[in-house]
Design a protein around this motif. Sequence first.
Motif, mmCIF file in Angstrom:
data_model
loop_
_atom_site.group_PDB
_atom_site.id
_atom_site.type_symbol
_atom_site.label_atom_id
_atom_site.label_comp_id
_atom_site.label_asym_id
_atom_site.label_seq_id
_atom_site.Cartn_x
_atom_site.Cartn_y
_atom_site.Cartn_z
ATOM 1 N N MET A 122 -15.634 -3.211 -7.557
ATOM 2 C CA MET A 122 -14.886 -4.120 -6.691
ATOM 3 C C MET A 122 -13.836 -3.298 -5.954
ATOM 4 O O MET A 122 -13.040 -2.597 -6.590
ATOM 5 C CB MET A 122 -14.209 -5.205 -7.524
ATOM 6 N N HIS A 155 -18.269 -12.664 -13.773
ATOM 7 C CA HIS A 155 -17.265 -13.497 -13.107
ATOM 8 C C HIS A 155 -17.561 -14.978 -13.301
ATOM 9 O O HIS A 155 -16.648 -15.764 -13.611
ATOM 10 C CB HIS A 155 -17.202 -13.166 -11.622
ATOM 11 N N CYS A 210 -14.726 -15.025 -5.207
ATOM 12 C CA CYS A 210 -13.279 -15.149 -5.363
ATOM 13 C C CYS A 210 -12.951 -16.602 -5.673
ATOM 14 O O CYS A 210 -13.294 -17.500 -4.895
ATOM 15 C CB CYS A 210 -12.557 -14.686 -4.096
ATOM 16 N N THR A 211 -12.303 -16.811 -6.809
ATOM 17 C CA THR A 211 -12.111 -18.150 -7.343
ATOM 18 C C THR A 211 -10.632 -18.448 -7.521
ATOM 19 O O THR A 211 -9.894 -17.632 -8.086
ATOM 20 C CB THR A 211 -12.822 -18.279 -8.711
ATOM 21 N N VAL A 261 -12.056 -7.608 0.394
ATOM 22 C CA VAL A 261 -12.628 -7.252 -0.896
ATOM 23 C C VAL A 261 -14.134 -7.120 -0.729
ATOM 24 O O VAL A 261 -14.790 -8.002 -0.143
ATOM 25 C CB VAL A 261 -12.314 -8.307 -1.971
ATOM 26 N N HIS A 307 -10.783 -3.158 -2.783
ATOM 27 C CA HIS A 307 -9.872 -3.853 -1.864
ATOM 28 C C HIS A 307 -9.197 -2.805 -0.987
ATOM 29 O O HIS A 307 -8.602 -1.846 -1.501
ATOM 30 C CB HIS A 307 -8.824 -4.623 -2.654
ATOM 31 N N PRO A 362 -18.197 -10.685 -2.655
ATOM 32 C CA PRO A 362 -17.611 -10.967 -3.965
ATOM 33 C C PRO A 362 -17.427 -12.473 -4.176
ATOM 34 O O PRO A 362 -17.396 -13.249 -3.212
ATOM 35 C CB PRO A 362 -16.267 -10.250 -3.908
ATOM 36 N N THR A 408 -12.692 -6.768 -12.193
ATOM 37 C CA THR A 408 -11.952 -7.911 -11.659
ATOM 38 C C THR A 408 -10.712 -7.463 -10.898
ATOM 39 O O THR A 408 -9.947 -6.622 -11.371
ATOM 40 C CB THR A 408 -11.527 -8.847 -12.811
ATOM 41 N N ARG A 428 -5.950 -15.813 -6.947
ATOM 42 C CA ARG A 428 -7.332 -15.727 -6.480
ATOM 43 C C ARG A 428 -7.982 -14.597 -7.271
ATOM 44 O O ARG A 428 -7.614 -13.422 -7.125
ATOM 45 C CB ARG A 428 -7.363 -15.429 -4.970
ATOM 46 N N ASN A 437 -1.719 -13.109 -0.761
ATOM 47 C CA ASN A 437 -2.902 -12.241 -0.845
ATOM 48 C C ASN A 437 -2.554 -10.828 -1.299
ATOM 49 O O ASN A 437 -3.333 -9.898 -1.139
ATOM 50 C CB ASN A 437 -3.656 -12.178 0.488
ATOM 51 N N CYS A 488 -11.092 -12.321 -8.118
ATOM 52 C CA CYS A 488 -12.307 -11.847 -7.458
ATOM 53 C C CYS A 488 -13.137 -11.002 -8.413
ATOM 54 O O CYS A 488 -12.617 -10.065 -9.042
ATOM 55 C CB CYS A 488 -11.956 -11.022 -6.220
#
Length: 609
Positions: A111, A310, A292-293, A118, A113, A290, A497, A299, A505, A301
């Motif tokens: 993952m 995830h 993202c929840t 992301v 960023h 990804p 994660t 958030r 953000n 991800c």
Amino acid sequence: MGVPPVFVSRRWPFAGLAAVLLSLSSGLNAEADFQYRMPAIEPEAASEREDKPGWATERFAVAAANPLATDAGYQVLEAGGSAIDAAVAVQMVLTLVEPQSSGIGGGAFLMHHDGEDVVAYGGRETAPSGVDETLFLDEEGEPLDFTAAVASGLSVGVPGTVRMLERAHREHGRLPWAELFEPAIRLAEEGFAVGPRLHASLDGDELLRDDPLAGVYYYDEEGKALPVGHELKNPALGAILRVIAEEGSSGLHTGRIAEDLVFRVQNHPERSGSLSQEDLASYAAKTREPLCTAWRDYRVCGFPPPSSGHLTIMQILGMLERLPALESPLAEGRPSDAWLHRFLEASRLAFADRNQYIADPEFVDAPGGDWETLLAPDYLSLRAERIGERSLGSGGAEPGNPGALEIAWDIQPTQPEAGTSHISIVDEHGNALAMTTTIEQGFGSRIMADGGTGLPGGYLLNNELTDFSFSPEGENGKPIANRVEAGKRPRSSMSPTLVFDRDSNELVASLGSPGGAAIIHYTAKTLVAMLDWGLDAQQALELPHAVTLGGPVFLEEGGFPAATLDALEALGHEVSERELVSGLQAIQATEEGFFGGADPRREGVVMGK
């Protein structure tokens, strides 16, 4: 334990190889921007658990499972490299110093960023083109013995870690690819001290001794594992890494190194595999969207299928969020009995869905056509209603019905999962990553490849195909979503994660763990501890573990008082204690910079500036 002539015949002529390596060595060191310094790091004391202080940094931080690997990443970041640059260096050193967990012969999920977006980079292994759903069935159509299947050519999938890192480096690297291999090459050629964890892993593994290369490399003539402190060199791996440094992933996936890999799989003395040079050459790393929840004020991800990590983590957290608040989720510095009961019940329900629905999305459709149906608020509320005062018990949690399916899947039986390593990195350029990397079981398929160099050492091949269901159909005769198919990527539990503030953000944390299917529990509990209970990264990683895959409950040995076992048993759980050796790494953002934690159960550290 000599090397059979059939293996010797595939090796490169040494004189020709020496000339190639001399040429590559000169190219690697010419006008290098990054100059690696051999660190003065001694192996940790032989201890099952070692208290870690947690580490505060201002500009950047890197967390990995071995001090030598962490130091390599630190030096790359210190030289101005990016998080991806550091991850390449860390992974190559882990291939050398932590061969039981990950390496160039395996796969990984990453993952990343870049300060704005992301991206999920997938290096999961694939099933060779020559396999079908009968791969792990015997002549009578029954599943093979699991251990026999692991230690064989049948279990080896097409590796993807190097191709994945190369793709990510093209997009986010700042230092030249070749320079990032210098730490691992130097350590391989000049040697490193065997640490307690590697020694213990070697000592406790009976299968690795049978491999013609690993048996003579890691053990003495009496079959005893190399002792702690032994200065171990790996000239074969050094030579292989020099080729990959010069040629990129093609150096592994084509040419003599690929030819040697294929030969060892196809000529395994017990059960040969079908992996081919065409499979290696055609492997492609994936860039995925990804997942993202939203959860609490964050958030979260994580990686989409073929990872189940995830989705299963966020199902667990989503169900817990819908239950009435507990007055005391912690009791005497540990998760309370009441919280554990809820966590374990949510895990049962989430794993029931996992085992029925989640598999490679190129072969299996999501329920209702969207994986987010498994995280829909109304669906999670219905699932949370199943959590009562008493446990559903072993086998009592059935899959839910999150959305329509074109094919009715059957439930996959539980199979062992193990191994893996995790890396978390943040750099001073605004990049952050979480990468979980694996060869599956400890020492993978127990097949070592030396790239045809004829030199001592080499790297280990994965046994990732045993993450597929051995049985293609369930008890009801319906197909299993995660059955073996050519070109398919097996379902994984890896859960790298990244967490962000929902409003700003801004990065909040990077984390993940090894541990097979228990990765999901380790990561979920750490998220709750850090983001809900307010513990710092190190405090969160020190909490004792509790795990269930839907059957019995396992509590970390020595982690809870006897009263907790009694309380859970009174609620209907079948409880026992066992060693639960996670390898969590976590870095959280602070007002001053970053704070990193490393799992006290392993020898990882955090470094930064």
